[in-house]
Enzyme design. Structure first.
Site, PDB file in Angstrom:
ATOM      1  N   HIS A  55       0.855  -1.184   0.000  1.00 52.01           N
ATOM      2  CA  HIS A  55       0.000   0.000   0.000  1.00 52.01           C
ATOM      3  C   HIS A  55       0.891   1.235   0.000  1.00 52.01           C
ATOM      4  O   HIS A  55       2.008   1.222   0.539  1.00 52.01           O
ATOM      5  CB  HIS A  55      -0.889   0.025   1.241  1.00 52.01           C
ATOM      6  CG  HIS A  55      -1.968  -1.000   1.219  1.00 52.01           C
ATOM      7  ND1 HIS A  55      -3.101  -0.881   1.985  1.00 52.01           N
ATOM      8  CD2 HIS A  55      -2.103  -2.170   0.554  1.00 52.01           C
ATOM      9  CE1 HIS A  55      -3.892  -1.930   1.791  1.00 52.01           C
ATOM     10  NE2 HIS A  55      -3.291  -2.719   0.928  1.00 52.01           N
ATOM     11  N   GLU A  57       0.881   3.916   1.740  1.00 52.29           N
ATOM     12  CA  GLU A  57       1.296   4.382   3.061  1.00 52.29           C
ATOM     13  C   GLU A  57       2.488   3.579   3.590  1.00 52.29           C
ATOM     14  O   GLU A  57       3.477   4.143   4.073  1.00 52.29           O
ATOM     15  CB  GLU A  57       0.152   4.267   4.072  1.00 52.29           C
ATOM     16  CG  GLU A  57      -1.090   5.045   3.700  1.00 52.29           C
ATOM     17  CD  GLU A  57      -2.120   4.206   2.954  1.00 52.29           C
ATOM     18  OE1 GLU A  57      -1.776   3.592   1.909  1.00 52.29           O
ATOM     19  OE2 GLU A  57      -3.274   4.155   3.400  1.00 52.29           O
ATOM     20  N   CYS A  85      -6.252   1.962   5.736  1.00 51.47           N
ATOM     21  CA  CYS A  85      -6.881   0.729   6.209  1.00 51.47           C
ATOM     22  C   CYS A  85      -6.264   0.365   7.569  1.00 51.47           C
ATOM     23  O   CYS A  85      -5.379   1.058   8.058  1.00 51.47           O
ATOM     24  CB  CYS A  85      -6.647  -0.395   5.198  1.00 51.47           C
ATOM     25  SG  CYS A  85      -4.910  -0.914   5.089  1.00 51.47           S
ATOM     26  N   CYS A  88      -2.389  -0.107   7.406  1.00 49.75           N
ATOM     27  CA  CYS A  88      -1.657   1.150   7.249  1.00 49.75           C
ATOM     28  C   CYS A  88      -1.799   2.035   8.483  1.00 49.75           C
ATOM     29  O   CYS A  88      -0.832   2.690   8.887  1.00 49.75           O
ATOM     30  CB  CYS A  88      -2.132   1.867   5.999  1.00 49.75           C
ATOM     31  SG  CYS A  88      -1.730   0.954   4.486  1.00 49.75           S
TER      32      CYS A  88
END
Length: 176
Positions: A55, A57, A85, A88
């Site tokens: 991801h 992040e 999410c 993250c």
């Protein structure tokens, strides 16, 4: 930090998010800022790297930690186009980030205030200041466009109400 400054960095995160489109990944971008300069930036790479943890992040936090020589990202702010999410958000807490700024809320998977509020959980050893909704419409539009292009249009649809943001089912954040 001023709203104008937040918009400048979020605009940078949006540009980063659009790079994910080149490899057919969900367009989410993240930028880590410290002392008025970019320390790291990244976009989703799950598809191209075949990595469920890639991801934006997480990738930006890893790059920032390498650049600063420490896993503690004291004095840094993370700008991300979509609310993080749970994975993250956990990484944000573990990195001891003091500030998280995000654009579009994610009511189906967001863990920074929408579905969960992991970053401000009082039972954890660190809490993060959160700024929400910075360039939310622009961030959401990039995601809506991405997901709309992947949905089949109903037979006979010629651009009417079907397929518009108002009628789309929520997916990863309700933004698409």
């Amino acid at each position: 930090m001023s709203q104008l400054t937040h918009k400048v960095w979020m605009d940078r995160a949006l540009a980063e998010a659009k790079l994910a489109l080149a490899h057919d990944d969900v367009p989410v971008g993240a930028v880590v800022v410290r002392g008025g300069r970019v320390v790291a930036q990244a976009h989703n790479r799950r598809e191209v790297d075949s990595d469920p943890t890639a991801h934006a992040e997480v990738l930006a936090l890893r790059a920032a930690a390498r650049a600063l020589g420490s896993w503690r990202l004291d004095g840094c702010s993370l700008y991300v186009t979509l609310e993080p999410c749970t994975m993250c958000a956990g990484a944000v807490v573990l990195a001891r980030l003091p500030e998280l700024v995000y654009g579009a809320a994610d009511p189906k998977a967001g863990a920074a205030g929408s579905l969960f509020d992991l970053v401000r959980e009082p039972r954890l050893n660190h809490r993060v200041q959160v700024v929400t909704g910075v360039l939310a419409e622009e961030c959401g539009a990039v995601l809506r466009t991405f997901f709309q292009s992947r949905r089949p249009q109903p037979a006979g649809c010629r651009g009417g109400a079907a397929g518009t943001a108002a009628t789309l089912p929520a997916t990863r954040g309700g933004v698409a």
